[in-house]
Design a protein around this motif. Structure first.
Motif, mmCIF file in Angstrom:
data_model
loop_
_atom_site.group_PDB
_atom_site.id
_atom_site.type_symbol
_atom_site.label_atom_id
_atom_site.label_comp_id
_atom_site.label_asym_id
_atom_site.label_seq_id
_atom_site.Cartn_x
_atom_site.Cartn_y
_atom_site.Cartn_z
ATOM 1 N N GLY A 79 0.834 -1.205 0.153
ATOM 2 C CA GLY A 79 0.108 -0.038 0.053
ATOM 3 C C GLY A 79 0.700 1.153 -0.048
ATOM 4 O O GLY A 79 0.180 2.270 -0.111
ATOM 5 N N SER A 80 2.110 1.368 0.041
ATOM 6 C CA SER A 80 3.080 2.340 0.098
ATOM 7 C C SER A 80 3.145 3.196 -1.305
ATOM 8 O O SER A 80 3.290 2.069 -2.284
ATOM 9 N N ARG A 81 3.300 4.347 -1.343
ATOM 10 C CA ARG A 81 3.903 4.973 -2.380
ATOM 11 C C ARG A 81 5.255 5.443 -2.248
ATOM 12 O O ARG A 81 5.427 5.804 -1.046
ATOM 13 N N ILE A 82 6.014 4.949 -3.236
ATOM 14 C CA ILE A 82 7.194 5.296 -3.064
ATOM 15 C C ILE A 82 7.974 6.130 -4.433
ATOM 16 O O ILE A 82 7.797 5.674 -5.374
ATOM 17 N N THR A 83 8.524 7.144 -4.034
ATOM 18 C CA THR A 83 9.123 7.920 -5.108
ATOM 19 C C THR A 83 10.808 7.526 -4.993
ATOM 20 O O THR A 83 11.428 7.711 -4.054
ATOM 21 N N VAL A 84 11.380 7.038 -6.096
ATOM 22 C CA VAL A 84 12.845 6.737 -6.104
ATOM 23 C C VAL A 84 13.583 7.528 -7.159
ATOM 24 O O VAL A 84 12.925 7.935 -8.159
ATOM 25 N N ARG A 85 14.653 7.745 -7.059
ATOM 26 C CA ARG A 85 15.499 8.344 -8.180
ATOM 27 C C ARG A 85 16.485 7.356 -8.629
ATOM 28 O O ARG A 85 17.119 6.543 -7.975
ATOM 29 N N ASP A 86 16.520 7.107 -10.080
ATOM 30 C CA ASP A 86 17.106 6.167 -10.900
ATOM 31 C C ASP A 86 18.409 7.225 -10.724
ATOM 32 O O ASP A 86 18.778 8.139 -11.479
ATOM 33 N N VAL A 87 19.494 6.271 -10.082
ATOM 34 C CA VAL A 87 20.778 6.784 -9.690
ATOM 35 C C VAL A 87 21.429 7.178 -11.133
ATOM 36 O O VAL A 87 22.330 8.353 -11.596
ATOM 37 N N ALA A 88 21.248 6.275 -12.266
ATOM 38 C CA ALA A 88 22.042 6.388 -13.461
ATOM 39 C C ALA A 88 21.367 7.508 -14.362
ATOM 40 O O ALA A 88 21.921 8.289 -14.774
ATOM 41 N N LYS A 89 20.130 7.437 -14.276
ATOM 42 C CA LYS A 89 19.509 8.485 -15.015
ATOM 43 C C LYS A 89 18.860 9.739 -14.503
ATOM 44 O O LYS A 89 18.641 10.744 -14.964
ATOM 45 N N SER A 90 19.143 10.123 -12.969
ATOM 46 C CA SER A 90 18.494 11.013 -12.191
ATOM 47 C C SER A 90 17.309 11.259 -12.475
ATOM 48 O O SER A 90 16.724 12.446 -12.346
ATOM 49 N N ALA A 91 16.467 10.299 -12.998
ATOM 50 C CA ALA A 91 15.059 10.348 -13.211
ATOM 51 C C ALA A 91 14.290 10.003 -11.802
ATOM 52 O O ALA A 91 14.532 8.984 -11.251
ATOM 53 N N LYS A 92 13.083 10.569 -11.667
ATOM 54 C CA LYS A 92 12.171 10.146 -10.582
ATOM 55 C C LYS A 92 11.285 9.242 -10.938
ATOM 56 O O LYS A 92 10.440 9.472 -12.081
ATOM 57 N N ILE A 93 11.051 8.239 -10.226
ATOM 58 C CA ILE A 93 9.823 7.204 -10.649
ATOM 59 C C ILE A 93 9.165 6.810 -9.400
ATOM 60 O O ILE A 93 9.547 6.803 -8.404
ATOM 61 N N GLU A 94 7.792 6.980 -9.354
ATOM 62 C CA GLU A 94 6.862 6.712 -8.562
ATOM 63 C C GLU A 94 6.236 5.475 -8.790
ATOM 64 O O GLU A 94 5.800 5.108 -9.645
ATOM 65 N N ALA A 101 2.434 -0.347 -16.096
ATOM 66 C CA ALA A 101 2.488 0.708 -16.848
ATOM 67 C C ALA A 101 1.944 1.927 -16.092
ATOM 68 O O ALA A 101 2.332 3.125 -16.256
ATOM 69 N N ASN A 102 1.142 1.605 -14.917
ATOM 70 C CA ASN A 102 0.628 2.575 -14.179
ATOM 71 C C ASN A 102 1.248 2.965 -12.726
ATOM 72 O O ASN A 102 0.672 3.439 -11.939
ATOM 73 N N GLY A 103 2.623 2.231 -12.676
ATOM 74 C CA GLY A 103 3.113 2.424 -11.295
ATOM 75 C C GLY A 103 2.834 1.579 -10.348
ATOM 76 O O GLY A 103 3.211 1.786 -9.148
ATOM 77 N N LEU A 104 1.782 0.542 -10.668
ATOM 78 C CA LEU A 104 1.575 -0.316 -9.644
ATOM 79 C C LEU A 104 2.372 -1.589 -9.672
ATOM 80 O O LEU A 104 2.048 -2.483 -10.537
ATOM 81 N N ILE A 105 3.326 -1.932 -8.641
ATOM 82 C CA ILE A 105 4.212 -3.036 -8.697
ATOM 83 C C ILE A 105 3.811 -3.917 -7.758
ATOM 84 O O ILE A 105 3.633 -3.558 -6.576
#
Length: 172
Positions: free
Chosen positions: A99-114, A126-130
């Motif tokens: 149930g947690s929402r987590i925002t991570v930073r891809d270290v290699a690309k500096s991109a944020k992913i939720e 595809a909708n960020g539900l893993i």
């Protein structure tokens, strides 16, 4: 620190979701059990009546389908048992869990992913539900803001840093 307890609203929401998933599984089990115990025996019987079983495609297909349906039923029954054992009342408040929402930073690309951590049945990458059982989901379980995570994915090893976390408690 004593275990945190889910607030009533979050617990009801999770319980409703678990019941919805169980109903979906029960419906699939009912369909497959009918096929296994009613439809496939009829197909096998009709195919047997055609004679030589060594060159009988209908018979071979029905037997293979019977084997597949039986295996799938085993998986579904195991998943039902797993869901029954799931304890949603002691999820942590300060670490990633179901149930947690987590925002991570891809270290290699500096991109944020939720991402949102969900069950296998709810997963929609595809909708960020893993799923909590996916490689990324498993790696993120129990992590806090500031933690770094290495995940082996089909695309190679990914490094993420957890930069934001909100648990089911925060969504109340």
């Amino acid at each position: 620190m004593p275990p945190a307890h889910a607030p009533p609203g979050a617990l009801k929401k999770m319980t409703d979701l678990a019941e919805k998933i169980k109903k979906k599984l029960k419906d699939e089990i009912a369909v497959l059990e009918h096929e296994l115990h009613t439809d496939l025996p009829k197909e096998i019987s009709v195919a047997r009546a055609h004679g030589d079983l060594s060159e009988n495609a209908e018979y071979k297909y029905a037997k293979e389908r019977q084997s597949y349906v039986s295996a799938r039923l085993g998986q579904l029954h195991k998943r039902m048992a797993d869901l029954s054992m799931l304890n949603l009342t002691n999820l942590p408040k300060d670490r990633a869990a179901y149930g947690s929402r987590i925002t991570v930073r891809d270290v290699a690309k500096s991109a944020k992913i939720e991402y949102k951590l969900v069950t296998v049945e709810e997963a929609d990458a595809a909708n960020g539900l893993i799923s909590t059982t996916s490689p990324i989901g498993r790696a993120l379980l129990g992590k806090k803001v500031g933690d770094e995570v290495q995940v082996t994915t089909p695309a190679g090893v990914k490094e993420y840093e957890v930069i934001q976390l909100s648990t089911i408690y925060d969504e109340e």
